[in-house]
Design a protein around this motif. Structure first.
Motif, PDB file in Angstrom:
ATOM      1  N   GLY A   1       0.794  -1.218   0.000  1.00 58.68           N
ATOM      2  CA  GLY A   1       0.000   0.000   0.000  1.00 58.68           C
ATOM      3  C   GLY A   1       0.824   1.264   0.000  1.00 58.68           C
ATOM      4  N   ARG A   2       2.156   1.122  -0.132  1.00 58.51           N
ATOM      5  CA  ARG A   2       3.023   2.299  -0.054  1.00 58.51           C
ATOM      6  C   ARG A   2       3.893   2.420  -1.300  1.00 58.51           C
ATOM      7  NH1 ARG A   2       3.508   0.265   5.398  1.00 58.51           N
ATOM      8  NH2 ARG A   2       5.572  -0.619   4.921  1.00 58.51           N
ATOM      9  N   THR A   3       3.307   2.266  -2.457  1.00 59.38           N
ATOM     10  CA  THR A   3       4.073   2.381  -3.692  1.00 59.38           C
ATOM     11  C   THR A   3       4.374   3.839  -4.012  1.00 59.38           C
ATOM     12  OG1 THR A   3       2.142   2.551  -5.140  1.00 59.38           O
ATOM     13  CG2 THR A   3       2.910   0.330  -4.581  1.00 59.38           C
ATOM     14  N   ARG A   4       5.420   4.039  -4.818  1.00 55.40           N
ATOM     15  CA  ARG A   4       5.665   5.385  -5.314  1.00 55.40           C
ATOM     16  C   ARG A   4       6.478   5.333  -6.607  1.00 55.40           C
ATOM     17  NH1 ARG A   4       9.299   6.062  -0.800  1.00 55.40           N
ATOM     18  NH2 ARG A   4      11.452   6.545  -1.416  1.00 55.40           N
ATOM     19  N   LEU A   5       6.393   6.428  -7.363  1.00 56.79           N
ATOM     20  CA  LEU A   5       7.137   6.560  -8.610  1.00 56.79           C
ATOM     21  C   LEU A   5       8.557   7.018  -8.321  1.00 56.79           C
ATOM     22  CD1 LEU A   5       4.481   8.328 -10.847  1.00 56.79           C
ATOM     23  CD2 LEU A   5       5.601   6.168 -11.406  1.00 56.79           C
ATOM     24  N   THR A   6       9.506   6.414  -9.014  1.00 59.10           N
ATOM     25  CA  THR A   6      10.891   6.829  -8.865  1.00 59.10           C
ATOM     26  C   THR A   6      11.677   6.469 -10.122  1.00 59.10           C
ATOM     27  OG1 THR A   6      12.924   6.614  -7.540  1.00 59.10           O
ATOM     28  CG2 THR A   6      11.536   4.651  -7.754  1.00 59.10           C
ATOM     29  N   PRO A   7      12.645   7.319 -10.523  1.00 58.25           N
ATOM     30  CA  PRO A   7      13.531   6.967 -11.631  1.00 58.25           C
ATOM     31  C   PRO A   7      14.818   6.296 -11.157  1.00 58.25           C
ATOM     32  CG  PRO A   7      13.872   9.251 -11.076  1.00 58.25           C
ATOM     33  CD  PRO A   7      12.812   8.726 -10.114  1.00 58.25           C
ATOM     34  N   VAL A   8      14.968   6.116  -9.855  1.00 54.89           N
ATOM     35  CA  VAL A   8      16.243   5.695  -9.278  1.00 54.89           C
ATOM     36  C   VAL A   8      16.661   4.298  -9.753  1.00 54.89           C
ATOM     37  CG1 VAL A   8      17.272   4.956  -7.088  1.00 54.89           C
ATOM     38  CG2 VAL A   8      16.193   7.195  -7.269  1.00 54.89           C
ATOM     39  N   LEU A   9      15.736   3.377  -9.836  1.00 54.26           N
ATOM     40  CA  LEU A   9      16.105   2.005 -10.154  1.00 54.26           C
ATOM     41  C   LEU A   9      16.572   1.839 -11.598  1.00 54.26           C
ATOM     42  CD1 LEU A   9      13.316   0.241  -8.139  1.00 54.26           C
ATOM     43  CD2 LEU A   9      15.742  -0.235  -7.874  1.00 54.26           C
ATOM     44  N   SER A  10      15.869   2.470 -12.531  1.00 56.93           N
ATOM     45  CA  SER A  10      16.140   2.188 -13.942  1.00 56.93           C
ATOM     46  C   SER A  10      16.567   3.393 -14.762  1.00 56.93           C
ATOM     47  CB  SER A  10      14.894   1.588 -14.592  1.00 56.93           C
ATOM     48  OG  SER A  10      13.883   2.581 -14.738  1.00 56.93           O
ATOM     49  N   GLY A  11      16.319   4.602 -14.260  1.00 53.70           N
ATOM     50  CA  GLY A  11      16.576   5.802 -15.052  1.00 53.70           C
ATOM     51  C   GLY A  11      15.322   6.389 -15.655  1.00 53.70           C
ATOM     52  N   ARG A  12      14.191   5.687 -15.521  1.00 51.72           N
ATOM     53  CA  ARG A  12      12.892   6.194 -15.970  1.00 51.72           C
ATOM     54  C   ARG A  12      11.899   6.065 -14.817  1.00 51.72           C
ATOM     55  NH1 ARG A  12      10.128   6.673 -20.952  1.00 51.72           N
ATOM     56  NH2 ARG A  12      11.520   6.955 -22.747  1.00 51.72           N
ATOM     57  N   PRO A  13      10.899   6.970 -14.760  1.00 49.58           N
ATOM     58  CA  PRO A  13       9.917   6.862 -13.680  1.00 49.58           C
ATOM     59  C   PRO A  13       9.172   5.534 -13.734  1.00 49.58           C
ATOM     60  CG  PRO A  13       9.752   8.992 -14.786  1.00 49.58           C
ATOM     61  CD  PRO A  13      10.659   8.141 -15.625  1.00 49.58           C
ATOM     62  N   ALA A  14       9.111   4.875 -12.584  1.00 54.16           N
ATOM     63  CA  ALA A  14       8.404   3.603 -12.482  1.00 54.16           C
ATOM     64  C   ALA A  14       7.829   3.486 -11.081  1.00 54.16           C
ATOM     65  CB  ALA A  14       9.339   2.438 -12.779  1.00 54.16           C
ATOM     66  N   ARG A  15       6.650   2.870 -10.978  1.00 52.60           N
ATOM     67  CA  ARG A  15       5.982   2.738  -9.676  1.00 52.60           C
ATOM     68  C   ARG A  15       6.241   1.356  -9.091  1.00 52.60           C
ATOM     69  NH1 ARG A  15       2.378   5.440  -6.876  1.00 52.60           N
ATOM     70  NH2 ARG A  15       1.782   6.792  -8.624  1.00 52.60           N
ATOM     71  N   GLY A  16       6.703   1.359  -7.845  1.00 48.33           N
ATOM     72  CA  GLY A  16       6.935   0.098  -7.160  1.00 48.33           C
ATOM     73  C   GLY A  16       6.988   0.306  -5.662  1.00 48.33           C
ATOM     74  N   ILE A  17       7.360  -0.755  -4.982  1.00 43.76           N
ATOM     75  CA  ILE A  17       7.473  -0.714  -3.526  1.00 43.76           C
ATOM     76  C   ILE A  17       8.884  -0.236  -3.179  1.00 43.76           C
ATOM     77  CG2 ILE A  17       7.404  -2.115  -1.432  1.00 43.76           C
ATOM     78  CD1 ILE A  17       5.484  -4.002  -2.998  1.00 43.76           C
ATOM     79  N   PRO A  18       9.028   0.889  -2.497  1.00 45.82           N
ATOM     80  CA  PRO A  18      10.357   1.450  -2.244  1.00 45.82           C
ATOM     81  C   PRO A  18      11.209   0.553  -1.356  1.00 45.82           C
ATOM     82  CG  PRO A  18       8.684   2.663  -1.023  1.00 45.82           C
ATOM     83  CD  PRO A  18       7.955   1.735  -1.927  1.00 45.82           C
TER      84      PRO A  18
END
Length: 349
Positions: free
Chosen positions: A260-277
């Motif tokens: 229930g705490r997903t968020r968008l981030t480019p950190v993992l791949s270099g592009r914005p993606a939503r996942g579990i931090p």
């Protein structure tokens, strides 16, 4: 569109690179929906194997998804700074980061061999994410009897999809898990929710619209259809299925409070993606952090650390993509889930 493909249910299982499998896609297609596999992050041989394996498990239509991102703009300085910034996480596992990063897979738009494979194997549907291939490639797929879909996150992308001759649009709301389908990740993201995006695309294009983002049950599918969509694409709902390739850690995170705490981030791949931090995301987003390298170059570093951490009993460093509907996920076999979705949908009609 569904009639043309002989798909009785308006239910599409999202491609989900790294999670979808031939077994998952076939189970969904055999149950009356449209199953999907993703070949964008694999080799040509792996793509052929996945298509042939899916076809061996179902005589029904299925979708094959490819990535159409602009090839990475390499910047050695940015990459070196990023490696140094993430080095402490490697050190925590007694390892050193790589000296340099790789572009771990090519874009479909630069891979004519993959196009030839699709024209040879002729899956019922080919879909594009992150952009579009050349128009002549789209025409070649059409001439081969292959239906095409492409992801849009705002109206301008949808208009480009329509102008290119693609058959349908996947309207990816901000709620969706995994990578945003932005054509240009440097452009301002309007972050439209699925409901608003579907209505805007239906009002501005003539193509059939498929709703995606936060849809987890038949009630959500009915809402999407009432908004004007011809079908709903569900991804996170299928991650817990035993046929998926999701790791035990991914399934556990999805189904507990972390889902229930997903968020968008480019950190993992270099592009914005939503996942579990996770700790990798927290470190990469800490104040003063440098920007990550281009996609998918940044992904190379994240995957290498995830592999090292997993071997030492810490699987949580892997990318656990999930949408905002994750708390509604139900761990059922794919065929049972499709049947439940169809029953819920009928109850809402």
């Amino acid at each position: 569109m569904l009639d043309r493909l002989d798909i009785p249910l308006p239910i599409i299982q999202a491609p989900m690179a790294g999670v979808s499998t031939p077994a998952l896609a076939a189970a969904v297609s055999n149950a009356g929906g449209l199953g999907s596999i993703a070949i964008g992050s694999g080799t040509l041989a792996q793509a052929r194997e996945a298509i042939e394996a899916t076809r061996a498990l179902t005589a029904r239509p299925f979708q094959v998804n490819v990535f159409c991102h602009a090839p990475a703009r390499r910047d050695a300085a940015i990459e070196a700074v990023w490696i140094r910034h993430m080095a402490p996480l490697f050190a925590g596992f007694g390892a050193s980061p790589p000296a340099e990063l790789r572009e771990i897979y090519p874009s479909f738009i630069a891979d004519e061999a993959m196009l030839r494979l699709l024209l040879e194997t002729r899956p019922a549907v080919v879909s594009f994410h992150f952009g579009l291939p050349p128009r002549e490639w789209i025409a070649a797929l059409r001439d081969a009897g292959i239906a095409t879909l492409a992801t849009a996150t705002h109206v301008d992308e949808a208009l480009a999809i329509e102008a290119a001759g693609v058959d349908g649009i996947v309207a990816q709301g901000i709620e969706a898990g995994g990578h945003r389908g932005l054509f240009d990740p440097q452009r301002h993201d309007e972050s439209l929710p699925m409901s608003v995006l579907v209505r805007r695309l239906c009002a501005n294009t003539r193509l059939p619209v498929i709703a995606a983002g936060g849809i987890m049950d038949g009630h959500g599918i009915r809402a999407a259809l009432d908004l004007g969509a011809v079908a709903a694409q569900l991804g996170t709902a299928f991650v817990p299925c035993p046929e998926s390739a999701a790791s035990p850690a991914h399934r556990e995170a999805l189904l507990d409070a972390r889902g229930g705490r997903t968020r968008l981030t480019p950190v993992l791949s270099g592009r914005p993606a939503r996942g579990i931090p996770n700790r990798y995301v927290a470190h990469g987003e800490a104040p003063g952090s440098p920007p990550p390298p281009a996609y998918p170059v940044a992904y190379d570093l994240a995957r290498q650390l995830a592999a090292i951490a997993s071997r030492q009993g810490h699987p949580e460093f892997a990318a656990h993509w999930a949408g905002q509907g994750a708390p509604l996920a139900r761990p059922l076999p794919a065929a049972e889930l499709v049947d439940l979705l169809a029953r819920e949908l009928r109850a809402e009609t």
